[in-house]
Motif scaffolding. Structure first.
Motif, PDB file in Angstrom:
ATOM      1  N   LEU A  95       0.801  -1.220   0.000  1.00 38.50           N
ATOM      2  CA  LEU A  95       0.000   0.000   0.000  1.00 38.50           C
ATOM      3  C   LEU A  95       0.838   1.276   0.000  1.00 38.50           C
ATOM      4  CD1 LEU A  95      -3.011  -0.986   2.270  1.00 38.50           C
ATOM      5  CD2 LEU A  95      -2.853  -0.916  -0.233  1.00 38.50           C
ATOM      6  N   GLY A  96       2.093   1.147  -0.401  1.00 37.31           N
ATOM      7  CA  GLY A  96       2.943   2.311  -0.614  1.00 37.31           C
ATOM      8  C   GLY A  96       3.433   2.365  -2.043  1.00 37.31           C
ATOM      9  N   THR A  97       3.905   1.224  -2.518  1.00 39.45           N
ATOM     10  CA  THR A  97       4.517   1.168  -3.853  1.00 39.45           C
ATOM     11  C   THR A  97       3.564   0.660  -4.926  1.00 39.45           C
ATOM     12  OG1 THR A  97       5.302  -1.107  -3.546  1.00 39.45           O
ATOM     13  CG2 THR A  97       6.779   0.678  -2.820  1.00 39.45           C
ATOM     14  N   ALA A  98       2.451   0.053  -4.551  1.00 37.28           N
ATOM     15  CA  ALA A  98       1.489  -0.584  -5.460  1.00 37.28           C
ATOM     16  C   ALA A  98       2.049  -1.862  -6.073  1.00 37.28           C
ATOM     17  CB  ALA A  98       1.013   0.361  -6.560  1.00 37.28           C
ATOM     18  N   GLU A  99       3.171  -2.353  -5.566  1.00 37.13           N
ATOM     19  CA  GLU A  99       3.748  -3.585  -6.104  1.00 37.13           C
ATOM     20  C   GLU A  99       2.937  -4.793  -5.654  1.00 37.13           C
ATOM     21  OE1 GLU A  99       8.005  -5.696  -7.045  1.00 37.13           O
ATOM     22  OE2 GLU A  99       7.951  -4.139  -5.517  1.00 37.13           O
TER      23      GLU A  99
END
Length: 122
Positions: A80-84
């Motif tokens: 939920l930070g990088t969308a990875e």
């Protein structure tokens, strides 16, 4: 490739333990922004569950679990930070949730996580 229409956005369930949301079909991009195209006949989108207190802090805390949609995506985790995107064993897949869908998901879940600024800082 992504639709500007966010009519697929929906909070499906909100309990004391988790929130389930959908932002339409899963669209994956590699680190260079190229889309991964795969044939899929499902009409509705994937469902993401974000636990309000998840014992598993990987790949981020909090993170989202794909719990509904195309079988091949169920079990994926979303940072939920990088969308990875990650597999069930927290191995990075080298793909990211399409940016507009990721940001819509963040907007939908942010009110449920008032003490956690989203997207998370890496």
């Amino acid at each position: 490739m992504s639709s500007e229409n966010s009519t697929d956005d929906e909070i499906l369930d909100d309990t004391a333990e988790y929130v389930d949301v959908t932002v339409g079909l899963l669209e994956m991009q590699d680190a260079k922004g190229r889309f991964l195209l795969q044939k899929d006949y499902r009409v509705s989108g994937e469902v993401w569950r974000v636990h309000k207190s998840d014992e598993d802090p990987y790949p981020s805390s909090p993170h989202a679990h794909c719990i509904g949609g195309a079988d091949r995506f169920i079990g994926y985790k979303l940072h939920l930070g990088t969308a990875e995107l990650y597999d069930r064993k927290n191995k990075p897949l080298g793909f990211f949730l399409e940016k507009k869908k990721f940001l819509r998901l963040i907007v939908m879940i942010q009110p449920k996580f008032l003490t956690v600024p989203l997207p998370l800082q890496s």
